[in-house]
Write a protein that holds these residues in place. Structure first.
Motif, PDB file in Angstrom:
ATOM      1  N   SER A   1       0.821  -1.203   0.000  1.00 53.41           N
ATOM      2  CA  SER A   1       0.000   0.000   0.000  1.00 53.41           C
ATOM      3  C   SER A   1       0.859   1.258   0.000  1.00 53.41           C
ATOM      4  N   GLN A   2       0.492   2.169  -0.867  1.00 54.22           N
ATOM      5  CA  GLN A   2       1.124   3.490  -0.903  1.00 54.22           C
ATOM      6  C   GLN A   2       0.018   4.469  -0.533  1.00 54.22           C
ATOM      7  N   ARG A   3       0.167   5.087   0.631  1.00 51.64           N
ATOM      8  CA  ARG A   3      -0.897   5.958   1.114  1.00 51.64           C
ATOM      9  C   ARG A   3      -0.393   7.379   1.271  1.00 51.64           C
TER      10      ARG A   3
ATOM     11  N   PHE B   1      -8.107   0.831  -4.937  1.00 47.82           N
ATOM     12  CA  PHE B   1      -7.946   2.190  -4.442  1.00 47.82           C
ATOM     13  C   PHE B   1      -8.804   2.347  -3.197  1.00 47.82           C
TER      14      PHE B   1
ATOM     15  N   SER C   1      -3.149   3.551  -2.934  1.00 45.66           N
ATOM     16  CA  SER C   1      -3.164   2.613  -4.051  1.00 45.66           C
ATOM     17  C   SER C   1      -2.546   1.331  -3.525  1.00 45.66           C
TER      18      SER C   1
END
Lengths: 180, 180
Positions: free
Chosen positions: A16-18, A153, A173
């Protein structure tokens, strides 16, 4: 879309890229994390305990699961803060008996809170999962949708109970790392 | 929700905080910008010209508008790149005659392209505006929804034409700066 299908699609390991947008200060924060989502047996002690807390019958629940996350923020170097970026929670869907596209979601702790919290979920006509969790003085709203089986997403926000003030919004994402 | 209401809610000046996630490289980029959205008269030369390009009758269009943006990125210091962050485009909705919740959106240039592009839009049952624009080798999908009259979220992505590969995803939180 119903909760069984949605949880089924979510099982596995995700990268996860938050990014959190702090709306008042126009500041943003990045968190990279690994999220593991796995099924939990309906007769697991954690499930039984949570059902008891909420007074929900085991017969009414559906596909309980566990979410475990471990992340790194670019923002706060303080070690105590860092520790809040890892955790684990059991989540238990309780679908509505008349409308399978909505229901309650029990969990033993939220992202922002350390107390148990129950949220209300529903699916939109484009199969976005929407979860609203009300706390004493604030509410959290989360939207999650699959772009394809290996990418989803998530948009979350925290707003004041009156609903007018939004304090934080975040976008994640999430790409599948491994099917477990 | 229909396009007239949606455009009406969008008129004004917005401060936009956008974060792009480059999914392959796990790199993110921040852009702060000011976006002005204003109505354009249906008989404005830019509108007439764009309708002619697409062979669309003026009687079939609805609430044309202009979007102008000016932004600053934290990513590329190169001056030529910086210049691509400002621009202006005329957009013309052409609602479907049978279903007011969908239609086409004409524009004289896209964000990523310098050529004219027409997209297909629809509204979901929770009033999210969804726009899909197909290019030669890629497609752009954009979702925009209002959290309240002064805050809207926008999630955009670019994917390959086959639909399987998503290259870039971005999230914008847009707060109203001034009603024009």
């Amino acid at each position: 879309m119903d909760i069984v299908t949605f949880v089924g699609q979510s099982i596995g390991r995700w990268r996860s890229q938050r990014t959190a947008h702090h709306l008042t200060f126009r500041h943003s924060e990045e968190v990279q994390s690994t999220i593991d989502i796995e099924e939990v047996e309906p007769d697991h002690p954690d499930v039984l305990k949570l059902c008891e807390t909420y007074g929900v019958a085991i017969a009414d629940i559906s596909t309980p699961f566990r979410m475990t996350w471990e992340g790194e923020s670019d923002w706060d170097e303080d070690e105590d803060e860092q520790q809040t970026l890892s955790g684990s929670t059991v989540l238990i869907p309780v679908p509505d008996k008349e409308n399978p596209r909505k229901g309650k979601l029990l969990r033993d702790q939220g992202y922002a809170e350390t107390i148990a919290a129950a949220g209300e979920y529903h699916f939109t006509d484009d199969d976005t999962f929407v979860l609203v969790t009300s706390y004493d003085r604030a509410a959290a709203e989360e939207k999650i949708w699959f772009v394809n089986p290996n990418l989803r997403f998530r948009v979350s926000m925290i707003k004041t109970s009156s609903g007018t003030g939004v304090l934080t919004a975040s976008f994640s994402s999430e790409t599948r790392a491994q099917v477990s």
